[in-house]
Design a protein around this motif. Structure first.
Motif, PDB file in Angstrom:
ATOM      1  N   ALA A 172       0.829  -1.207   0.000  1.00 24.44           N
ATOM      2  CA  ALA A 172       0.000   0.000   0.000  1.00 24.44           C
ATOM      3  C   ALA A 172       0.866   1.262   0.000  1.00 24.44           C
ATOM      4  N   VAL A 173       1.936   1.242   0.781  1.00 17.37           N
ATOM      5  CA  VAL A 173       2.746   2.449   0.935  1.00 17.37           C
ATOM      6  C   VAL A 173       3.437   2.828  -0.384  1.00 17.37           C
ATOM      7  N   VAL A 174       3.919   1.836  -1.129  1.00 18.17           N
ATOM      8  CA  VAL A 174       4.605   2.198  -2.377  1.00 18.17           C
ATOM      9  C   VAL A 174       3.603   2.626  -3.455  1.00 18.17           C
ATOM     10  N   VAL A 175       2.440   1.984  -3.457  1.00 23.94           N
ATOM     11  CA  VAL A 175       1.420   2.371  -4.448  1.00 23.94           C
ATOM     12  C   VAL A 175       1.001   3.822  -4.200  1.00 23.94           C
ATOM     13  N   ASP A 176       0.766   4.160  -2.940  1.00 24.13           N
ATOM     14  CA  ASP A 176       0.273   5.513  -2.658  1.00 24.13           C
ATOM     15  C   ASP A 176       1.359   6.577  -2.742  1.00 24.13           C
ATOM     16  N   ASP A 177       2.582   6.264  -2.308  1.00 21.70           N
ATOM     17  CA  ASP A 177       3.633   7.282  -2.443  1.00 21.70           C
ATOM     18  C   ASP A 177       3.797   7.659  -3.920  1.00 21.70           C
ATOM     19  N   ALA A 178       3.693   6.676  -4.801  1.00 21.90           N
ATOM     20  CA  ALA A 178       3.820   6.981  -6.235  1.00 21.90           C
ATOM     21  C   ALA A 178       2.574   7.720  -6.742  1.00 21.90           C
ATOM     22  N   TRP A 179       1.404   7.253  -6.355  1.00 26.70           N
ATOM     23  CA  TRP A 179       0.153   7.840  -6.853  1.00 26.70           C
ATOM     24  C   TRP A 179       0.016   9.300  -6.409  1.00 26.70           C
ATOM     25  N   GLN A 180       0.527   9.588  -5.194  1.00 27.49           N
ATOM     26  CA  GLN A 180       0.443  10.959  -4.671  1.00 27.49           C
ATOM     27  C   GLN A 180       1.653  11.804  -5.066  1.00 27.49           C
ATOM     28  N   ASP A 181       2.528  11.243  -5.911  1.00 28.26           N
ATOM     29  CA  ASP A 181       3.719  11.972  -6.369  1.00 28.26           C
ATOM     30  C   ASP A 181       4.607  12.432  -5.221  1.00 28.26           C
ATOM     31  N   VAL A 182       4.717  11.586  -4.195  1.00 25.37           N
ATOM     32  CA  VAL A 182       5.597  11.914  -3.067  1.00 25.37           C
ATOM     33  C   VAL A 182       7.040  11.779  -3.544  1.00 25.37           C
ATOM     34  N   THR A 183       7.826  12.835  -3.331  1.00 24.05           N
ATOM     35  CA  THR A 183       9.226  12.799  -3.774  1.00 24.05           C
ATOM     36  C   THR A 183      10.175  12.515  -2.618  1.00 24.05           C
ATOM     37  N   ASP A 184       9.745  12.844  -1.377  1.00 17.45           N
ATOM     38  CA  ASP A 184      10.660  12.767  -0.235  1.00 17.45           C
ATOM     39  C   ASP A 184       9.947  12.187   0.982  1.00 17.45           C
ATOM     40  N   ILE A 185      10.465  11.080   1.471  1.00 21.54           N
ATOM     41  CA  ILE A 185       9.860  10.416   2.620  1.00 21.54           C
ATOM     42  C   ILE A 185      10.735  10.664   3.840  1.00 21.54           C
ATOM     43  N   VAL A 186      10.167  11.382   4.812  1.00 20.89           N
ATOM     44  CA  VAL A 186      10.863  11.663   6.080  1.00 20.89           C
ATOM     45  C   VAL A 186      10.035  10.970   7.155  1.00 20.89           C
ATOM     46  N   ARG A 187      10.614   9.990   7.835  1.00 20.30           N
ATOM     47  CA  ARG A 187       9.851   9.203   8.816  1.00 20.30           C
ATOM     48  C   ARG A 187      10.820   8.627   9.836  1.00 20.30           C
ATOM     49  N   GLY A 188      10.304   7.876  10.796  1.00 16.94           N
ATOM     50  CA  GLY A 188      11.140   7.362  11.880  1.00 16.94           C
ATOM     51  C   GLY A 188      12.064   6.246  11.413  1.00 16.94           C
ATOM     52  N   ARG A 203      10.544  -1.053  -7.756  1.00 17.08           N
ATOM     53  CA  ARG A 203      11.210  -1.483  -8.988  1.00 17.08           C
ATOM     54  C   ARG A 203      10.327  -2.471  -9.764  1.00 17.08           C
ATOM     55  N   LEU A 204       9.748  -3.460  -9.056  1.00 15.37           N
ATOM     56  CA  LEU A 204       8.946  -4.472  -9.742  1.00 15.37           C
ATOM     57  C   LEU A 204       7.684  -3.871 -10.360  1.00 15.37           C
ATOM     58  N   LEU A 205       7.198  -2.785  -9.747  1.00 15.22           N
ATOM     59  CA  LEU A 205       5.978  -2.147 -10.263  1.00 15.22           C
ATOM     60  C   LEU A 205       6.289  -0.996 -11.224  1.00 15.22           C
ATOM     61  N   GLY A 206       7.562  -0.732 -11.454  1.00 15.98           N
ATOM     62  CA  GLY A 206       7.935   0.358 -12.368  1.00 15.98           C
ATOM     63  C   GLY A 206       7.603   1.732 -11.801  1.00 15.98           C
ATOM     64  N   LEU A 207       7.687   1.874 -10.482  1.00 16.67           N
ATOM     65  CA  LEU A 207       7.366   3.159  -9.844  1.00 16.67           C
ATOM     66  C   LEU A 207       8.651   3.927  -9.538  1.00 16.67           C
ATOM     67  N   PRO A 208       8.564   5.265  -9.434  1.00 17.12           N
ATOM     68  CA  PRO A 208       9.777   6.028  -9.112  1.00 17.12           C
ATOM     69  C   PRO A 208      10.244   5.753  -7.672  1.00 17.12           C
ATOM     70  N   HIS A 209      11.531   5.946  -7.428  1.00 15.62           N
ATOM     71  CA  HIS A 209      12.074   5.812  -6.068  1.00 15.62           C
ATOM     72  C   HIS A 209      12.149   7.192  -5.435  1.00 15.62           C
ATOM     73  N   PRO A 210      11.412   7.426  -4.348  1.00 11.47           N
ATOM     74  CA  PRO A 210      11.556   8.724  -3.662  1.00 11.47           C
ATOM     75  C   PRO A 210      12.868   8.813  -2.887  1.00 11.47           C
ATOM     76  N   ASN A 211      13.203  10.004  -2.414  1.00  8.40           N
ATOM     77  CA  ASN A 211      14.334  10.166  -1.497  1.00  8.40           C
ATOM     78  C   ASN A 211      13.871   9.801  -0.090  1.00  8.40           C
ATOM     79  N   TYR A 212      14.809   9.306   0.718  1.00  2.49           N
ATOM     80  CA  TYR A 212      14.460   8.904   2.082  1.00  2.49           C
ATOM     81  C   TYR A 212      15.316   9.635   3.105  1.00  2.49           C
ATOM     82  N   LEU A 213      14.678   9.983   4.224  1.00  2.00           N
ATOM     83  CA  LEU A 213      15.410  10.501   5.383  1.00  2.00           C
ATOM     84  C   LEU A 213      14.749   9.889   6.611  1.00  2.00           C
ATOM     85  N   HIS A 214      15.525   9.091   7.338  1.00  2.00           N
ATOM     86  CA  HIS A 214      14.966   8.422   8.518  1.00  2.00           C
ATOM     87  C   HIS A 214      15.446   9.116   9.792  1.00  2.00           C
TER      88      HIS A 214
END
Ligand code: GLU
Length: 291
Positions: A172-188, A203-214
């Motif tokens: 769910a998280v990868v489908v929605d991050d892509a659908w909502q055009d999230v570019t940067d994920i900042v989380r715990g 990668r398997l779904l052909g979706l973009p990879h956002p940037n991450y900051l944990h």
């Protein structure tokens, strides 16, 4: 507005505690400092863990903290068809298999591969797992640095559709991050070790990879992560400005103590003007009561 889009994605399993405020504030500051959008997504696809009224309580707390979001809130419970479509694509491409193992007979991880070659079909109490390639997934986290995980030996084939017919969080998280055009994920940083699974699904779904900051985690005195499950105290009873100042302190921003007496909008305006990502510590730390 820039092209940056961040998000806060709470699960409505309880009210916001200090640790989730740190994640919300960190992602809000990063997005606003980049003149970007900041979305709130309610991850309400785990009915057994949901608490009645928690989603509304979380939103009230965000409002009280002045953490205004852009656009409507996305409730994942309204998106089941999109997750089913992603599942169907992974199945068609041969990346999945059905699994009847219960947690009792296989333990936690890595998954021993019990059902991988059995050719099981859909049925009651049957989960769907993704076949994990024997490969190390590497990500460059903007705070934690390089993080590498040999996915097959660390986790193994993981569940993307649960035996109780709910989508798994990772799908769910990868489908929605892509659908909502999230570019940067900042989380715990409790989710750092989950990120390679999400990168594989992207990668398997052909979706973009956002940037991450944990971000570092707020720990209790036993060194455990504050979580809704361990019933960490909700921040609702604490004046919002004091909560924000404590969260800014936790994020290494060194707010002046008297800022706790300012209004929420003054605290946020100052926090944004002085936001220095380089000051955010990497390591998780124990937190005491907010004074
Ligand atoms: N819903 C998840 C949680 O509350 C966070 C998801 C995420 O930020 O990717 O732990």
């Amino acid at each position: 507005m820039s092209g940056y889009c961040g998000r806060f994605a709470p699960s409505p399993s309880g009210p916001l505690h200090f640790g989730s405020v740190v994640a919300a504030l960190g992602s809000w500051l990063a997005a606003r400092a980049a003149a970007g959008r900041w979305l709130v997504r309610m991850e309400d696809i785990d009915p057994p863990r949901e608490k009645p009224g928690a989603a509304a309580a979380i939103l009230r707390t965000l409002e009280a903290l002045g953490l205004a979001w852009d656009g409507p809130i996305l409730y994942q419970s309204t998106r089941i068809e999109a997750y089913r479509a992603a599942l169907a694509r992974l199945r068609t491409d041969g990346h999945t298999f059905h699994c009847r193992c219960s947690r009792k007979n296989i333990g936690e991880s890595p998954y021993p591969g019990t059902c991988r070659t059995l050719g099981l079909t859909a049925g009651p109490r049957t989960a769907v797992r993704v076949r994990v390639p024997d490969e190390t997934i590497v990500l460059e986290d903007a705070l934690q640095g390089r993080y590498a995980q040999a996915l097959a030996s660390a986790v193994g084939d993981f569940v993307i559709w649960r035996a109780d017919d709910q989508p798994a969080y990772h799908l769910a998280v990868v489908v929605d991050d892509a659908w909502q055009d999230v570019t940067d994920i900042v989380r715990g940083s409790d989710l750092l070790s989950s990120t390679p699974r999400q990168i594989l699904l992207q990668r398997l779904l052909g979706l973009p990879h956002p940037n991450y900051l944990h971000l570092p985690l707020a720990l209790d005195h036993d060194g455990a992560k504050l979580s809704k499950q361990t019933l960490a105290a909700p921040v609702d009873g604490i004046p919002p400005a004091a909560t924000l100042v404590a969260a800014l302190g936790f994020l290494g921003q060194e707010p002046p103590r008297e800022l706790a007496r300012a209004t929420v909008s003054e605290v946020l305006a100052r926090a944004l003007a002085h936001w220095t990502p380089a000051r955010v510590p990497r390591a998780s730390r124990i937190v005491g009561p907010i004074d």
